[in-house]
Design a protein around this motif. Structure first.
Motif, PDB file in Angstrom:
ATOM      1  N   GLN A   1     -16.820 -18.177  49.489  1.00 33.69           N
ATOM      2  CA  GLN A   1     -15.454 -18.326  49.987  1.00 33.69           C
ATOM      3  C   GLN A   1     -14.645 -19.170  49.005  1.00 33.69           C
ATOM      4  O   GLN A   1     -15.192 -20.029  48.304  1.00 33.69           O
ATOM      5  N   PHE A   2     -13.364 -18.894  48.977  1.00 37.20           N
ATOM      6  CA  PHE A   2     -12.456 -19.541  48.036  1.00 37.20           C
ATOM      7  C   PHE A   2     -11.495 -20.448  48.798  1.00 37.20           C
ATOM      8  O   PHE A   2     -10.921 -20.044  49.819  1.00 37.20           O
ATOM      9  N   TYR A   3     -11.285 -21.660  48.334  1.00 36.73           N
ATOM     10  CA  TYR A   3     -10.385 -22.611  48.974  1.00 36.73           C
ATOM     11  C   TYR A   3      -9.152 -22.788  48.091  1.00 36.73           C
ATOM     12  O   TYR A   3      -9.242 -23.190  46.934  1.00 36.73           O
ATOM     13  N   ASP A   4      -7.987 -22.465  48.648  1.00 39.69           N
ATOM     14  CA  ASP A   4      -6.757 -22.510  47.842  1.00 39.69           C
ATOM     15  C   ASP A   4      -6.028 -23.845  47.956  1.00 39.69           C
ATOM     16  O   ASP A   4      -4.879 -23.970  47.517  1.00 39.69           O
ATOM     17  N   GLY A   5      -6.654 -24.816  48.591  1.00 41.11           N
ATOM     18  CA  GLY A   5      -6.008 -26.116  48.786  1.00 41.11           C
ATOM     19  C   GLY A   5      -5.582 -26.318  50.223  1.00 41.11           C
ATOM     20  O   GLY A   5      -5.320 -27.444  50.660  1.00 41.11           O
ATOM     21  N   THR A   6      -5.510 -25.209  50.965  1.00 40.34           N
ATOM     22  CA  THR A   6      -5.124 -25.277  52.376  1.00 40.34           C
ATOM     23  C   THR A   6      -6.130 -24.529  53.253  1.00 40.34           C
ATOM     24  O   THR A   6      -6.604 -25.054  54.257  1.00 40.34           O
ATOM     25  N   ASN A   7      -6.432 -23.324  52.836  1.00 40.99           N
ATOM     26  CA  ASN A   7      -7.312 -22.471  53.656  1.00 40.99           C
ATOM     27  C   ASN A   7      -8.460 -21.896  52.829  1.00 40.99           C
ATOM     28  O   ASN A   7      -8.369 -21.783  51.604  1.00 40.99           O
ATOM     29  N   TRP A   8      -9.498 -21.529  53.559  1.00 38.27           N
ATOM     30  CA  TRP A   8     -10.616 -20.816  52.949  1.00 38.27           C
ATOM     31  C   TRP A   8     -10.372 -19.317  53.064  1.00 38.27           C
ATOM     32  O   TRP A   8      -9.835 -18.849  54.075  1.00 38.27           O
ATOM     33  N   HIS A   9     -10.793 -18.575  52.040  1.00 33.96           N
ATOM     34  CA  HIS A   9     -10.660 -17.118  52.057  1.00 33.96           C
ATOM     35  C   HIS A   9     -12.009 -16.500  51.682  1.00 33.96           C
ATOM     36  O   HIS A   9     -12.632 -16.915  50.703  1.00 33.96           O
ATOM     37  N   SER A  10     -12.399 -15.492  52.458  1.00 30.52           N
ATOM     38  CA  SER A  10     -13.651 -14.793  52.147  1.00 30.52           C
ATOM     39  C   SER A  10     -13.507 -13.996  50.856  1.00 30.52           C
ATOM     40  O   SER A  10     -12.452 -13.405  50.613  1.00 30.52           O
ATOM     41  N   LEU A  11     -14.544 -13.990  50.063  1.00 32.70           N
ATOM     42  CA  LEU A  11     -14.551 -13.179  48.846  1.00 32.70           C
ATOM     43  C   LEU A  11     -15.559 -12.045  49.022  1.00 32.70           C
ATOM     44  O   LEU A  11     -16.622 -12.243  49.630  1.00 32.70           O
TER      45      LEU A  11
ATOM     46  N   ASN B   1     -32.987 -12.910  44.945  1.00 33.33           N
ATOM     47  CA  ASN B   1     -32.353 -13.680  43.869  1.00 33.33           C
ATOM     48  C   ASN B   1     -31.312 -14.617  44.501  1.00 33.33           C
ATOM     49  O   ASN B   1     -30.381 -14.143  45.136  1.00 33.33           O
ATOM     50  N   PRO B   2     -31.457 -15.929  44.324  1.00 30.78           N
ATOM     51  CA  PRO B   2     -30.565 -16.846  45.046  1.00 30.78           C
ATOM     52  C   PRO B   2     -29.209 -17.020  44.380  1.00 30.78           C
ATOM     53  O   PRO B   2     -28.689 -18.129  44.313  1.00 30.78           O
ATOM     54  N   TYR B   3     -28.662 -15.963  43.842  1.00 29.66           N
ATOM     55  CA  TYR B   3     -27.343 -16.013  43.217  1.00 29.66           C
ATOM     56  C   TYR B   3     -26.440 -14.992  43.890  1.00 29.66           C
ATOM     57  O   TYR B   3     -26.886 -13.906  44.271  1.00 29.66           O
ATOM     58  N   ALA B   4     -25.158 -15.366  44.037  1.00 25.13           N
ATOM     59  CA  ALA B   4     -24.183 -14.452  44.616  1.00 25.13           C
ATOM     60  C   ALA B   4     -23.023 -14.331  43.638  1.00 25.13           C
ATOM     61  O   ALA B   4     -22.695 -15.286  42.927  1.00 25.13           O
ATOM     62  N   GLY B   5     -22.420 -13.170  43.608  1.00 25.69           N
ATOM     63  CA  GLY B   5     -21.311 -12.944  42.696  1.00 25.69           C
ATOM     64  C   GLY B   5     -20.050 -12.540  43.451  1.00 25.69           C
ATOM     65  O   GLY B   5     -20.121 -11.957  44.539  1.00 25.69           O
ATOM     66  N   ALA B   6     -18.885 -12.855  42.880  1.00 20.44           N
ATOM     67  CA  ALA B   6     -17.612 -12.465  43.480  1.00 20.44           C
ATOM     68  C   ALA B   6     -16.554 -12.425  42.380  1.00 20.44           C
ATOM     69  O   ALA B   6     -16.823 -12.831  41.234  1.00 20.44           O
ATOM     70  N   THR B   7     -15.367 -11.935  42.738  1.00 23.03           N
ATOM     71  CA  THR B   7     -14.273 -11.828  41.771  1.00 23.03           C
ATOM     72  C   THR B   7     -13.016 -12.489  42.348  1.00 23.03           C
ATOM     73  O   THR B   7     -12.144 -11.794  42.897  1.00 23.03           O
ATOM     74  N   PRO B   8     -12.904 -13.804  42.228  1.00 17.53           N
ATOM     75  CA  PRO B   8     -11.692 -14.474  42.725  1.00 17.53           C
ATOM     76  C   PRO B   8     -10.485 -14.109  41.857  1.00 17.53           C
ATOM     77  O   PRO B   8     -10.636 -13.759  40.690  1.00 17.53           O
ATOM     78  N   THR B   9      -9.314 -14.238  42.446  1.00 15.20           N
ATOM     79  CA  THR B   9      -8.086 -13.919  41.697  1.00 15.20           C
ATOM     80  C   THR B   9      -7.230 -15.167  41.467  1.00 15.20           C
ATOM     81  O   THR B   9      -6.063 -15.049  41.100  1.00 15.20           O
ATOM     82  N   ALA B  10      -7.808 -16.329  41.696  1.00 13.63           N
ATOM     83  CA  ALA B  10      -7.093 -17.583  41.428  1.00 13.63           C
ATOM     84  C   ALA B  10      -8.100 -18.667  41.093  1.00 13.63           C
ATOM     85  O   ALA B  10      -9.301 -18.533  41.390  1.00 13.63           O
ATOM     86  N   LEU B  11      -7.612 -19.714  40.467  1.00 16.01           N
ATOM     87  CA  LEU B  11      -8.476 -20.859  40.173  1.00 16.01           C
ATOM     88  C   LEU B  11      -8.458 -21.795  41.377  1.00 16.01           C
ATOM     89  O   LEU B  11      -7.433 -21.940  42.046  1.00 16.01           O
TER      90      LEU B  11
ATOM     91  N   ALA C   1     -20.588 -21.388  48.533  1.00 15.39           N
ATOM     92  CA  ALA C   1     -21.436 -20.452  49.267  1.00 15.39           C
ATOM     93  C   ALA C   1     -21.385 -20.876  50.736  1.00 15.39           C
ATOM     94  O   ALA C   1     -21.429 -22.072  51.038  1.00 15.39           O
ATOM     95  N   THR C   2     -21.291 -19.904  51.621  1.00 13.87           N
ATOM     96  CA  THR C   2     -21.192 -20.239  53.038  1.00 13.87           C
ATOM     97  C   THR C   2     -22.142 -19.391  53.869  1.00 13.87           C
ATOM     98  O   THR C   2     -22.635 -18.348  53.414  1.00 13.87           O
ATOM     99  N   ALA C   3     -22.391 -19.849  55.088  1.00 10.76           N
ATOM    100  CA  ALA C   3     -23.210 -19.119  56.058  1.00 10.76           C
ATOM    101  C   ALA C   3     -22.604 -19.370  57.428  1.00 10.76           C
ATOM    102  O   ALA C   3     -21.857 -20.343  57.605  1.00 10.76           O
ATOM    103  N   PRO C   4     -22.900 -18.501  58.398  1.00 11.97           N
ATOM    104  CA  PRO C   4     -22.358 -18.746  59.742  1.00 11.97           C
ATOM    105  C   PRO C   4     -22.801 -20.115  60.249  1.00 11.97           C
ATOM    106  O   PRO C   4     -23.941 -20.532  60.007  1.00 11.97           O
ATOM    107  N   ALA C   5     -21.915 -20.804  60.947  1.00  7.40           N
ATOM    108  CA  ALA C   5     -22.259 -22.124  61.477  1.00  7.40           C
ATOM    109  C   ALA C   5     -23.459 -21.988  62.413  1.00  7.40           C
ATOM    110  O   ALA C   5     -23.543 -21.037  63.204  1.00  7.40           O
TER     111      ALA C   5
END
Lengths: 241, 206
Positions: free
Chosen positions: A162-172, A180-190, A195-199
């Motif tokens: 998930q990506f945090y833009d300074g205010t909210n989290w967004h799913s990627l 393999n304990p690695y995950a990949g994504a393509t964010p469109t901002a810095l 890494a997240t999992a259901p609470a």
């Protein structure tokens, strides 16, 4: 006798040349092993380790790379943290700087004061901040096109990055490879990525842990016993001759 | 028939070793550990076949071909075991120099023992076949330089599927050094010791 002397001389020369080249070769695609078994993953490095791992935890690493800028365009490149837990790759033209910029510095840093976790989710492992600034001036570089991030997550549950833009989290949109304990994504901002999992999601089941142990240690035991017998027989044969 | 087959023994062993490496790469999709098990079985199988060849050749000796590594001239002058072992430790430590500067991996020592023992077995088996069998066979057939170079080349080639072309120069250099150690000491044990130490370092630094 002539053969013995020649072989020894050739051996001495080979030993010296081989060692010198092996030591002086520039590191790069240096293999983990000259042969043998896959190395188990080094333990995950936490910013804030769970209590049971606190004593053995090592701090996570950062990463930095400086890329040249031409006419405000960054030609692409990658950066990874020193411990290999996060890797970021920018394609050609994915980043844009001002026209006066000469280089762009890209950084990956583990965040020591992470934001609150996304709603109904838990953060798994560290939150990492991906940032890019231009030189001279130190202005921010903007993302024009999505870039690739590969992030390691610790053992246990995992759902998505998930990506945090300074205010909210967004799913990627996240890709993983089984085992393999690695995950990949393509964010469109810095920004900040985690890494997240259901609470409330728990760790591995006892059965999964047992299966993993039997698979790893069973095969290791096989190698040790079977290979040991082969080596012992060879030694016995050599002693007899 | 035996006399015709004997001179091709080094070449046959080379091909067999390369086939074990190909087999290992074909097994990789199942899992690296499973591929390592297959590799160990193949190497042990090669040793069994080689022993059979020894016994056949000892019953039908070929006038120009030594039947066992020990009968080749260079192995007659073995260094004392402790001296060879010390040389093996030294070479292993030198091979580790480039990685010693890296940050510690943080892998716990508790997990090392099983992995480390398996490394001892695999590295020793590899050395027994490569430096104990292949190198003397090529030395007998084509001379000591060919023995050194060809066994180092095979050493590099059998690691190609696992590490790719980028690792070939390093593996060839290490193969040359271990072959040199074999020729200088006349023993396989120092090579196995150096190989094991170099491999073990990966646990702590990579």
């Amino acid at each position: 006798m002539v053969l013995a002397v020649t072989a020894r001389q050739a051996g001495k020369l080979a030993l010296v040349i081989g060692l010198a080249v092996a030591v002086l070769l520039p590191s790069g695609p240096r293999p983990a092993l000259f042969d043998g078994l896959p190395l188990p993953q080094a333990p995950y490095r936490y910013v804030n380790p769970p209590p049971d791992l606190a004593s053995s935890n090592q701090p996570p690493g950062s990463g930095q790379a400086t890329l040249p800028v031409q006419n405000g365009q960054v030609p692409g490149g990658g950066v990874q943290t020193s411990d290999g837990q996060v890797l970021v790759y920018f394609g050609l033209g994915a980043l844009r700087a001002s026209s006066s910029a000469q280089s762009a510095t890209i950084r990956i840093d583990p965040v020591t004061d992470p934001p609150a976790p996304p709603r109904a989710s838990q953060i798994r492992g560290n939150v990492y901040r991906v940032s890019a600034t231009e030189e001279p001036g130190g202005g921010e570089v903007t993302v024009v096109r999505g870039y690739n991030i590969t992030m390691r997550y610790p053992p246990g549950p995992f759902q998505e990055l998930q990506f945090y833009d300074g205010t909210n989290w967004h799913s990627l949109r996240t890709t993983t490879v089984s085992g393999n304990p690695y995950a990949g994504a393509t964010p469109t901002a810095l920004g900040e990525i985690a890494a997240t999992a259901p609470a409330g999601a728990g760790g591995e089941s006892l059965l999964t842990i047992l299966a993993r142990i039997v698979e790893s240690y069973g095969l290791l035991a096989f190698i040790i016993v079977f290979g040991g017998i082969a080596v012992a027989q060879e030694i016995r044969r050599r002693r007899r001759t | 028939m035996i006399a015709a087959a004997a001179p091709r023994r080094a070449a046959a062993l080379t091909v067999a070793l390369l086939l074990t490496a190909i087999m290992r790469s074909l097994l990789l999709p199942i899992g690296e550990l499973a591929a390592a098990v297959g590799f160990v079985i193949a190497l042990a199988g090669l040793l069994v076949v080689e022993r059979r060849m020894d016994s056949v050749l000892s019953r039908h000796p070929h006038p120009t071909l030594p039947t066992r590594g020990r009968e080749i001239g260079q192995q007659r002058s073995e260094t004392p075991f402790w001296l060879g072992a010390a040389a093996g430790v030294g070479v292993g430590l030198v091979l580790l120099l480039p990685v010693m500067g890296a940050a510690a991996s943080g892998r716990p020592l508790s997990g090392f023992w099983g992995w480390g023992a398996a490394i001892v077995v695999i590295a020793t088996l590899e050395e027994v076949v490569l430096r104990g069998r292949l190198q003397p066979a090529w030395t007998a057939e084509a001379g000591p330089v060919a023995g050194l170079v060809l066994s180092a080349a095979v050493f590099a080639l059998i690691h190609l599927p696992r590490y790719g072309l980028g690792a070939m120069p390093l593996d060839f250099a290490v193969g040359l050094a271990l072959g040199g150690l074999r020729a200088v000491t006349g023993r396989v044990a120092p090579c196995a010791i150096a190989h094991v130490i170099a491999d073990w370092g990966a646990w702590f630094w990579l």
